[in-house]
Design a protein around this motif. Structure first.
Motif, PDB file in Angstrom:
ATOM      1  N   ASN A  86      60.720  42.107  81.063  1.00  0.00           N
ATOM      2  CA  ASN A  86      62.029  41.738  81.579  1.00  0.00           C
ATOM      3  C   ASN A  86      62.884  42.983  81.771  1.00  0.00           C
ATOM      4  OD1 ASN A  86      61.768  38.855  81.681  1.00  0.00           O
ATOM      5  ND2 ASN A  86      61.730  38.893  79.436  1.00  0.00           N
ATOM      6  N   THR A  87      63.351  43.206  82.990  1.00  0.00           N
ATOM      7  CA  THR A  87      64.297  44.273  83.269  1.00  0.00           C
ATOM      8  C   THR A  87      65.639  43.635  83.604  1.00  0.00           C
ATOM      9  OG1 THR A  87      63.781  44.372  85.629  1.00  0.00           O
ATOM     10  CG2 THR A  87      62.413  45.693  84.153  1.00  0.00           C
ATOM     11  N   LYS A  88      66.555  44.465  84.038  1.00  0.00           N
ATOM     12  CA  LYS A  88      67.893  43.949  84.304  1.00  0.00           C
ATOM     13  C   LYS A  88      67.884  42.954  85.448  1.00  0.00           C
ATOM     14  CE  LYS A  88      72.661  45.466  85.091  1.00  0.00           C
ATOM     15  NZ  LYS A  88      73.557  46.635  85.290  1.00  0.00           N
ATOM     16  N   ARG A  89      67.089  43.234  86.495  1.00  0.00           N
ATOM     17  CA  ARG A  89      67.097  42.381  87.680  1.00  0.00           C
ATOM     18  C   ARG A  89      65.737  41.743  87.974  1.00  0.00           C
ATOM     19  NH1 ARG A  89      70.420  46.718  89.073  1.00  0.00           N
ATOM     20  NH2 ARG A  89      72.546  46.112  89.656  1.00  0.00           N
ATOM     21  N   ARG A  90      64.711  42.111  87.251  1.00  0.00           N
ATOM     22  CA  ARG A  90      63.374  41.633  87.569  1.00  0.00           C
ATOM     23  C   ARG A  90      62.663  41.110  86.317  1.00  0.00           C
ATOM     24  NH1 ARG A  90      62.327  41.581  93.214  1.00  0.00           N
ATOM     25  NH2 ARG A  90      63.476  43.323  94.137  1.00  0.00           N
ATOM     26  N   THR A  91      61.727  40.200  86.549  1.00  0.00           N
ATOM     27  CA  THR A  91      60.771  39.788  85.530  1.00  0.00           C
ATOM     28  C   THR A  91      59.389  40.106  86.066  1.00  0.00           C
ATOM     29  OG1 THR A  91      62.174  38.016  84.680  1.00  0.00           O
ATOM     30  CG2 THR A  91      59.806  37.865  84.226  1.00  0.00           C
TER      31      THR A  91
END
Length: 347
Positions: A86-91
Motif C-alpha cells: 500500500n502506497t499513498k495513491r496505489r495498492t
C-alpha cells in the motif's frame, strides 16, 4: 660549509622523476564505507498470510548486490494470495503461479482442442443408422386415402424408411448447449401399396389400374437419395471444458451422454437419384418378379420439416414433407411423412 650539499640533496631528491610542468597529486581521501540501508518490511494485510507465516518485501543497498528487492517467504509457487503493498495513491499486488514448461503448455492446448472436438461430436445427434416407417398423407393430412387418391393407399407396416447418416458437423454458439447442425446421409424410402393395383403413367398423370389376378405379394415404390440436414440443436447437460491449470495437473477428463436431454429442429433436404417400381407375385405355380426404373412422375427432390428428440443415447425422429410426393399437377396431392429412431449412433 660541508652541510650545504646535504640540504640541497634533501630538497632535490623528492623532485626527481617529475617533468617541468608536472604537479604532485593530492592524496586520495580515505574510503568511506557506505552506510547500511535498513530494509523496509511490508506488513501483510488481512488475508495476506498462509498457515501463520508472514511475508515481507525487503528493499536495500549493499556493496555486494547493489540495490535489491526481495520477498521473504517460503515457496511462492504454492501461494494463491498476493503480496500487498500500500502506497499513498496505489495498492500493488504481487501474484505468483506455477511455471509451465513450453512442452507442457503445448500439450495442454492440444488436449483442450481434443476435448472440444470430443464434446461437440458426442452432443450432436445426426450420424448413425435411422430406421422407421413411411406413409403418404392426403390433403387433409389423413393417412386413410379415399376418392382419387385411394390407389396410393400405403401399408404403413410394410413401408420402411432407412437412412445411413455418415457425416455430421456442428457450429456451436459459444457453448455445446446450442449449435447449428448439418451433415450428409443416404436414404431409402419404400412405399408399399395396400391395394392390388398396377401403377401406370404417361406424360400428363399417374394412375392405378385395379388387378384381380395375380395378387401382388409385393407392390412398392422405392426412392434412393442423398440427404442434408440444417437444424438448430439444443442439449441440457453441463459439460464444461477444463481449465489449463486443471489439465496441467494431470487430471483426466471425458464426457458422456448420460442424463442429457436433446432436441433438434429444422429442415432436411433430399435429392433422389434413383426410383424403382417393383412387384412380386406367383403365376402358374412360379414366382415372378418385375422391376421398372421409370420416374413415375415423382418429384426428384424433397424438403421436409424435421425434429429429432431424445434422452441420453436414445434418439427419435420425424419428418414431414414440405413438398408434394408427385410433380405439380401430375398426380394426387400427397405429402410424405416418416417417423422412426436411431438404432446405431456413430458417436
Amino acid at each position: 660549509m660541508r652541510t650545504i650539499p646535504i640540504l640541497v640533496c634533501l630538497v632535490i631528491a623528492p623532485m626527481m622523476g617529475l617533468a617541468q610542468n608536472d604537479t604532485i597529486p593530492p592524496p586520495a581521501p580515505p574510503e568511506t564505507p557506505m552506510p547500511p540501508v535498513a530494509p523496509v518490511a511490508i506488513e501483510p494485510s488481512e488475508g495476506d498470510t498462509l498457515q501463520g507465516e508472514r511475508r515481507a518485501l525487503w528493499v536495500g543497498v549493499n556493496s555486494k548486490e547493489g540495490g535489491f528487492v526481495k520477498i521473504e517467504e517460503g515457496d511462492t509457487t504454492k501461494r494463491k494470495d498476493p503480496v500487498i503493498i500500500n502506497t499513498k495513491r496505489r495498492t500493488i499486488r504481487i501474484y505468483s503461479e506455477p511455471k509451465v514448461e513450453l512442452d507442457t503448455a503445448v500439450k495442454v492446448m492440444e488436449r483442450r482442442k481434443e476435448l472440444k472436438t470430443e464434446r461437440r461430436n458426442l452432443f450432436t445427434y445426426w450420424s448413425g443408422l435411422d430406421i422407421g416407417v413411411n406413409t403418404l398423407l392426403g390433403p387433409d393430412n389423413d393417412a386413410e386415402l379415399g376418392g382419387a387418391e385411394e390407389f396410393m393407399q400405403i401399408d404403413q407396416g410394410r413401408s420402411r424408411f432407412f437412412a445411413i447418416n455418415f457425416m455430421e458437423q456442428k457450429l456451436e454458439f459459444g457453448t455445446h448447449h446450442v449449435g447449428l447442425m448439418t451433415g450428409l446421409g443416404v436414404e431409402f424410402a419404400n412405399y408399399h401399396l395396400r391395394n392390388n393395383v398396377l401403377l401406370a403413367y404417361n406424360s400428363d398423370s399417374i394412375y392405378g389400374i385395379p388387378v384381380e389376378s395375380p395378387e401382388f405379394r409385393k407392390n412398392k415404390l422405392r426412392q434412393m437419395g442423398i440427404r442434408v440436414p440444417l437444424m438448430l440443436e439444443f442439449n441440457t447437460k453441463r459439460a464444461p471444458i477444463p481449465s489449463e491449470a486443471e489439465l496441467a495437473s494431470g487430471k483426466k477428463f471425458s464426457y458422456d451422454r448420460k442424463g442429457n436431454f436433446h432436441i433438434a429442429m429444422g429442415v432436411v433436404g433430399s435429392w433422389y437419384f434413383d426410383t424403382m417400381y417393383k412387384q412380386k407375385y406367383r403365376l402358374d405355380e412360379g414366382a415372378r418378379k418385375e422391376r421398372d426404373k421409370g420416374d413415375y412422375l415423382l418429384l426428384p427432390y424433397r424438403a421436409a420439416a424435421s425434429v429429432r428428440v431424445g434422452y441420453g443415447a436414445l434418439n427419435l425422429f420425424a419428418e414431414y414433407g414440405l413438398t408434394s410426393f408427385f410433380k405439380d399437377d401430375k398426380g394426387p396431392q400427397l405429402t410424405p411423412f416418416n417417423v422412426g429412431l436411431t438404432i446405431v449412433g456413430f458417436n
